[in-house]
Motif scaffolding. Sequence first.
Motif, PDB file in Angstrom:
ATOM      1  N   PRO A  68       9.998  -2.150   0.809  1.00  0.00           N
ATOM      2  CA  PRO A  68       8.948  -2.976   0.208  1.00  0.00           C
ATOM      3  C   PRO A  68       7.605  -2.586   0.814  1.00  0.00           C
ATOM      4  N   ARG A  69       6.593  -2.461  -0.012  1.00  0.00           N
ATOM      5  CA  ARG A  69       5.287  -2.040   0.490  1.00  0.00           C
ATOM      6  C   ARG A  69       4.365  -3.234   0.627  1.00  0.00           C
ATOM      7  N   ARG A  70       3.482  -3.149   1.583  1.00  0.00           N
ATOM      8  CA  ARG A  70       2.494  -4.182   1.847  1.00  0.00           C
ATOM      9  C   ARG A  70       1.126  -3.530   1.881  1.00  0.00           C
ATOM     10  N   LYS A  71       0.080  -4.340   1.986  1.00  0.00           N
ATOM     11  CA  LYS A  71      -1.273  -3.814   2.113  1.00  0.00           C
ATOM     12  C   LYS A  71      -1.921  -4.420   3.339  1.00  0.00           C
ATOM     13  N   TYR A  72      -2.916  -3.709   3.851  1.00  0.00           N
ATOM     14  CA  TYR A  72      -3.741  -4.281   4.905  1.00  0.00           C
ATOM     15  C   TYR A  72      -4.670  -5.291   4.259  1.00  0.00           C
ATOM     16  N   ASP A  73      -5.024  -6.326   5.008  1.00  0.00           N
ATOM     17  CA  ASP A  73      -5.902  -7.356   4.467  1.00  0.00           C
ATOM     18  C   ASP A  73      -7.296  -6.819   4.178  1.00  0.00           C
ATOM     19  N   SER A  74      -7.707  -5.781   4.928  1.00  0.00           N
ATOM     20  CA  SER A  74      -9.041  -5.214   4.754  1.00  0.00           C
ATOM     21  C   SER A  74      -9.084  -3.842   5.406  1.00  0.00           C
ATOM     22  N   ASP A  75     -10.131  -3.081   5.103  1.00  0.00           N
ATOM     23  CA  ASP A  75     -10.344  -1.804   5.781  1.00  0.00           C
ATOM     24  C   ASP A  75     -10.582  -2.029   7.274  1.00  0.00           C
ATOM     25  N   ASP A  76     -11.211  -3.135   7.636  1.00  0.00           N
ATOM     26  CA  ASP A  76     -11.435  -3.434   9.056  1.00  0.00           C
ATOM     27  C   ASP A  76     -10.109  -3.608   9.783  1.00  0.00           C
ATOM     28  N   GLU A  77      -9.162  -4.286   9.147  1.00  0.00           N
ATOM     29  CA  GLU A  77      -7.848  -4.457   9.769  1.00  0.00           C
ATOM     30  C   GLU A  77      -7.155  -3.106   9.918  1.00  0.00           C
ATOM     31  N   ALA A  78      -7.194  -2.273   8.880  1.00  0.00           N
ATOM     32  CA  ALA A  78      -6.572  -0.949   8.950  1.00  0.00           C
ATOM     33  C   ALA A  78      -7.222  -0.103  10.044  1.00  0.00           C
ATOM     34  N   THR A  79      -8.531  -0.162  10.139  1.00  0.00           N
ATOM     35  CA  THR A  79      -9.237   0.588  11.185  1.00  0.00           C
ATOM     36  C   THR A  79      -8.795   0.124  12.569  1.00  0.00           C
ATOM     37  N   ALA A  80      -8.681  -1.177  12.753  1.00  0.00           N
ATOM     38  CA  ALA A  80      -8.263  -1.716  14.051  1.00  0.00           C
ATOM     39  C   ALA A  80      -6.836  -1.284  14.396  1.00  0.00           C
TER      40      ALA A  80
END
Length: 148
Positions: free
Chosen positions: A115-127
């Motif tokens: 199952p795939r999910r997404k990051y809540d935001s680019d800031d979260e992915a960057t962190a």
Amino acid sequence: MADCVFCGIVSGSVPAFLVASDPAGLAFLDIRPVFKGHVLVIPRPHVVQLTDLPAPDLPAYFGFVQRIAAAVPLAMDAKGTFVAMNNIVSQSVPHLHTHVVPRTKGDGLRGFFWPRRKYDSDDEATAVAETIGKEYLRLSVAEGGRRE
């Protein structure tokens, strides 16, 4: 290869949430992660599948994968990792890539259902990318190895 998104990431023409860079390849976040902290590790040259990677490149590439697999659980407070690779079938990008997915007992991942999910935001992915990258560098320094 001009139309390969992963080659674009290597060249810098396609943005990615970079985790680590090594002479053997790049590690960056999967944009459709199974779990947050899901990293893709790719070799720098364009090769489609594992059998295309020149034998002399195997130790460096898999050493890089191994170091990312050590960093991910430390950074993501996971108990381990799932490390996998598709060759041709189910390979969404035709460039060799190794998945390093953080795992925790009871996380719900069963068999090969991803199952795939997404990051809540680019800031979260960057962190997340920065956190894993810091663990990778810390482990590399502890090993006394040379890393970019």
